[in-house]
Design a protein around this motif. Sequence first.
Motif, PDB file in Angstrom:
ATOM      1  N   ILE A  77     -27.758  13.148  73.027  1.00 58.03           N
ATOM      2  CA  ILE A  77     -28.434  11.852  73.145  1.00 58.03           C
ATOM      3  C   ILE A  77     -27.700  10.806  72.323  1.00 58.03           C
ATOM      4  O   ILE A  77     -27.588   9.653  72.721  1.00 58.03           O
ATOM      5  N   VAL A  78     -27.220  11.211  71.153  1.00 54.91           N
ATOM      6  CA  VAL A  78     -26.508  10.318  70.242  1.00 54.91           C
ATOM      7  C   VAL A  78     -25.120  10.891  70.012  1.00 54.91           C
ATOM      8  O   VAL A  78     -24.961  12.095  69.834  1.00 54.91           O
ATOM      9  N   SER A  79     -24.121  10.030  69.991  1.00 55.73           N
ATOM     10  CA  SER A  79     -22.749  10.457  69.760  1.00 55.73           C
ATOM     11  C   SER A  79     -22.528  10.780  68.292  1.00 55.73           C
ATOM     12  O   SER A  79     -22.979  10.043  67.422  1.00 55.73           O
ATOM     13  N   PRO A  80     -21.811  11.865  67.991  1.00 53.24           N
ATOM     14  CA  PRO A  80     -21.553  12.229  66.605  1.00 53.24           C
ATOM     15  C   PRO A  80     -20.463  11.391  65.948  1.00 53.24           C
ATOM     16  O   PRO A  80     -20.313  11.413  64.738  1.00 53.24           O
ATOM     17  N   ASP A  81     -19.696  10.648  66.751  1.00 49.77           N
ATOM     18  CA  ASP A  81     -18.573   9.891  66.210  1.00 49.77           C
ATOM     19  C   ASP A  81     -19.046   8.620  65.523  1.00 49.77           C
ATOM     20  O   ASP A  81     -19.827   7.858  66.091  1.00 49.77           O
ATOM     21  N   PRO A  82     -18.557   8.358  64.307  1.00 51.91           N
ATOM     22  CA  PRO A  82     -18.935   7.116  63.648  1.00 51.91           C
ATOM     23  C   PRO A  82     -18.416   5.922  64.437  1.00 51.91           C
ATOM     24  O   PRO A  82     -17.339   5.970  65.005  1.00 51.91           O
ATOM     25  N   GLY A  83     -19.221   4.877  64.506  1.00 50.64           N
ATOM     26  CA  GLY A  83     -18.808   3.667  65.203  1.00 50.64           C
ATOM     27  C   GLY A  83     -18.911   3.751  66.711  1.00 50.64           C
ATOM     28  O   GLY A  83     -18.399   2.908  67.419  1.00 50.64           O
ATOM     29  N   SER A  84     -19.582   4.781  67.225  1.00 52.60           N
ATOM     30  CA  SER A  84     -19.664   4.904  68.678  1.00 52.60           C
ATOM     31  C   SER A  84     -21.033   4.549  69.220  1.00 52.60           C
ATOM     32  O   SER A  84     -21.428   5.020  70.267  1.00 52.60           O
ATOM     33  N   GLY A  85     -21.755   3.706  68.516  1.00 54.54           N
ATOM     34  CA  GLY A  85     -23.012   3.221  69.038  1.00 54.54           C
ATOM     35  C   GLY A  85     -24.222   4.013  68.608  1.00 54.54           C
ATOM     36  O   GLY A  85     -25.311   3.767  69.091  1.00 54.54           O
ATOM     37  N   GLY A  86     -24.063   4.961  67.731  1.00 59.64           N
ATOM     38  CA  GLY A  86     -25.176   5.784  67.290  1.00 59.64           C
ATOM     39  C   GLY A  86     -26.317   4.985  66.710  1.00 59.64           C
ATOM     40  O   GLY A  86     -27.478   5.321  66.905  1.00 59.64           O
ATOM     41  N   SER A  87     -25.999   3.898  66.005  1.00 67.33           N
ATOM     42  CA  SER A  87     -27.072   3.119  65.401  1.00 67.33           C
ATOM     43  C   SER A  87     -27.929   2.441  66.465  1.00 67.33           C
ATOM     44  O   SER A  87     -29.140   2.311  66.302  1.00 67.33           O
ATOM     45  N   VAL A  88     -27.336   2.012  67.556  1.00 75.78           N
ATOM     46  CA  VAL A  88     -28.095   1.418  68.651  1.00 75.78           C
ATOM     47  C   VAL A  88     -29.000   2.483  69.261  1.00 75.78           C
ATOM     48  O   VAL A  88     -30.192   2.252  69.499  1.00 75.78           O
ATOM     49  N   GLU A  89     -28.439   3.643  69.520  1.00 75.50           N
ATOM     50  CA  GLU A  89     -29.210   4.731  70.113  1.00 75.50           C
ATOM     51  C   GLU A  89     -30.347   5.160  69.199  1.00 75.50           C
ATOM     52  O   GLU A  89     -31.474   5.376  69.651  1.00 75.50           O
ATOM     53  N   LEU A  90     -30.070   5.285  67.917  1.00 75.94           N
ATOM     54  CA  LEU A  90     -31.114   5.675  66.966  1.00 75.94           C
ATOM     55  C   LEU A  90     -32.202   4.615  66.869  1.00 75.94           C
ATOM     56  O   LEU A  90     -33.385   4.939  66.730  1.00 75.94           O
ATOM     57  N   ALA A  91     -31.823   3.350  66.946  1.00 74.67           N
ATOM     58  CA  ALA A  91     -32.813   2.275  66.911  1.00 74.67           C
ATOM     59  C   ALA A  91     -33.737   2.363  68.126  1.00 74.67           C
ATOM     60  O   ALA A  91     -34.955   2.203  67.995  1.00 74.67           O
ATOM     61  N   ILE A  92     -33.169   2.629  69.279  1.00 74.28           N
ATOM     62  CA  ILE A  92     -33.982   2.771  70.488  1.00 74.28           C
ATOM     63  C   ILE A  92     -34.926   3.964  70.345  1.00 74.28           C
ATOM     64  O   ILE A  92     -36.128   3.859  70.598  1.00 74.28           O
ATOM     65  N   LEU A  93     -34.380   5.101  69.915  1.00 79.47           N
ATOM     66  CA  LEU A  93     -35.184   6.312  69.797  1.00 79.47           C
ATOM     67  C   LEU A  93     -36.271   6.187  68.735  1.00 79.47           C
ATOM     68  O   LEU A  93     -37.336   6.791  68.850  1.00 79.47           O
ATOM     69  N   GLY A  94     -36.008   5.397  67.710  1.00 80.32           N
ATOM     70  CA  GLY A  94     -36.959   5.262  66.618  1.00 80.32           C
ATOM     71  C   GLY A  94     -38.003   4.187  66.806  1.00 80.32           C
ATOM     72  O   GLY A  94     -38.895   4.030  65.972  1.00 80.32           O
ATOM     73  N   ASP A  95     -37.941   3.439  67.900  1.00 80.65           N
ATOM     74  CA  ASP A  95     -38.884   2.341  68.109  1.00 80.65           C
ATOM     75  C   ASP A  95     -40.218   2.878  68.626  1.00 80.65           C
ATOM     76  O   ASP A  95     -40.312   3.351  69.759  1.00 80.65           O
ATOM     77  N   PRO A  96     -41.272   2.796  67.815  1.00 79.62           N
ATOM     78  CA  PRO A  96     -42.569   3.349  68.224  1.00 79.62           C
ATOM     79  C   PRO A  96     -43.275   2.525  69.304  1.00 79.62           C
ATOM     80  O   PRO A  96     -44.246   2.983  69.888  1.00 79.62           O
ATOM     81  N   GLN A  97     -42.795   1.314  69.568  1.00 82.86           N
ATOM     82  CA  GLN A  97     -43.435   0.464  70.569  1.00 82.86           C
ATOM     83  C   GLN A  97     -42.960   0.754  71.987  1.00 82.86           C
ATOM     84  O   GLN A  97     -43.511   0.210  72.944  1.00 82.86           O
ATOM     85  N   LEU A  98     -41.934   1.591  72.123  1.00 80.68           N
ATOM     86  CA  LEU A  98     -41.399   1.940  73.440  1.00 80.68           C
ATOM     87  C   LEU A  98     -41.924   3.293  73.887  1.00 80.68           C
ATOM     88  O   LEU A  98     -42.075   4.202  73.073  1.00 80.68           O
ATOM     89  N   THR A  99     -42.156   3.425  75.187  1.00 82.86           N
ATOM     90  CA  THR A  99     -42.532   4.728  75.735  1.00 82.86           C
ATOM     91  C   THR A  99     -41.275   5.585  75.865  1.00 82.86           C
ATOM     92  O   THR A  99     -40.146   5.063  75.809  1.00 82.86           O
ATOM     93  N   GLU A 100     -41.453   6.870  76.075  1.00 86.02           N
ATOM     94  CA  GLU A 100     -40.301   7.761  76.255  1.00 86.02           C
ATOM     95  C   GLU A 100     -39.480   7.345  77.477  1.00 86.02           C
ATOM     96  O   GLU A 100     -38.266   7.374  77.445  1.00 86.02           O
ATOM     97  N   ARG A 101     -40.150   6.942  78.524  1.00 88.79           N
ATOM     98  CA  ARG A 101     -39.441   6.503  79.740  1.00 88.79           C
ATOM     99  C   ARG A 101     -38.620   5.251  79.463  1.00 88.79           C
ATOM    100  O   ARG A 101     -37.480   5.123  79.915  1.00 88.79           O
ATOM    101  N   GLN A 102     -39.197   4.297  78.718  1.00 87.52           N
ATOM    102  CA  GLN A 102     -38.476   3.076  78.377  1.00 87.52           C
ATOM    103  C   GLN A 102     -37.270   3.390  77.496  1.00 87.52           C
ATOM    104  O   GLN A 102     -36.185   2.826  77.693  1.00 87.52           O
ATOM    105  N   LYS A 103     -37.454   4.288  76.536  1.00 89.35           N
ATOM    106  CA  LYS A 103     -36.344   4.675  75.659  1.00 89.35           C
ATOM    107  C   LYS A 103     -35.206   5.273  76.478  1.00 89.35           C
ATOM    108  O   LYS A 103     -34.042   4.904  76.297  1.00 89.35           O
ATOM    109  N   GLN A 104     -35.538   6.189  77.389  1.00 90.90           N
ATOM    110  CA  GLN A 104     -34.503   6.833  78.192  1.00 90.90           C
ATOM    111  C   GLN A 104     -33.806   5.819  79.088  1.00 90.90           C
ATOM    112  O   GLN A 104     -32.594   5.855  79.251  1.00 90.90           O
ATOM    113  N   SER A 105     -34.564   4.878  79.644  1.00 92.05           N
ATOM    114  CA  SER A 105     -33.971   3.842  80.493  1.00 92.05           C
ATOM    115  C   SER A 105     -32.995   2.981  79.702  1.00 92.05           C
ATOM    116  O   SER A 105     -31.890   2.684  80.174  1.00 92.05           O
TER     117      SER A 105
END
Length: 124
Positions: A77-105
């Motif tokens: 789900i998240v790339s292990p490489d530094p600088g490859s967008g992991g922070s964006v992905e983690l921010a999406i996954l960590g947002d409690p206001q989004l549903t699982e479907r919205q996060k995946q989209s």
Amino acid sequence: MAKGKVGKTVESLGDYLKEQRVAAHLSLRQLAEQTGVSNPYLSQIERGLRRPSAQVLQQIAKALRISAEQLYVRAGIVSPDPGSGGSVELAILGDPQLTERQKQSLLDVYASFLALNGTTTPKE
């Protein structure tokens, strides 16, 4: 790889989860009770037959007392490489206001933009 497997990443995730569960001295039933995820579904994840959602991974990580981010990396789900967008992905996954479907989209759209740009590293 056996028939019906959903992918090498998921298979290695299942192996890792089983190792962590055994190390925590938990049966599948005990883990199912702690996570609220069904015993058969957990078994399918461990055998590499199912790809769990980020929410299920969070529940498993909490029960096993391991890092959810580490599971996201192992699940692909998240790339292990530094600088490859992991922070964006983690921010999406960590947002409690989004549903699982919205996060995946959002994750799918983000990955498609990176692929369209011919890179796995977001440009500033």
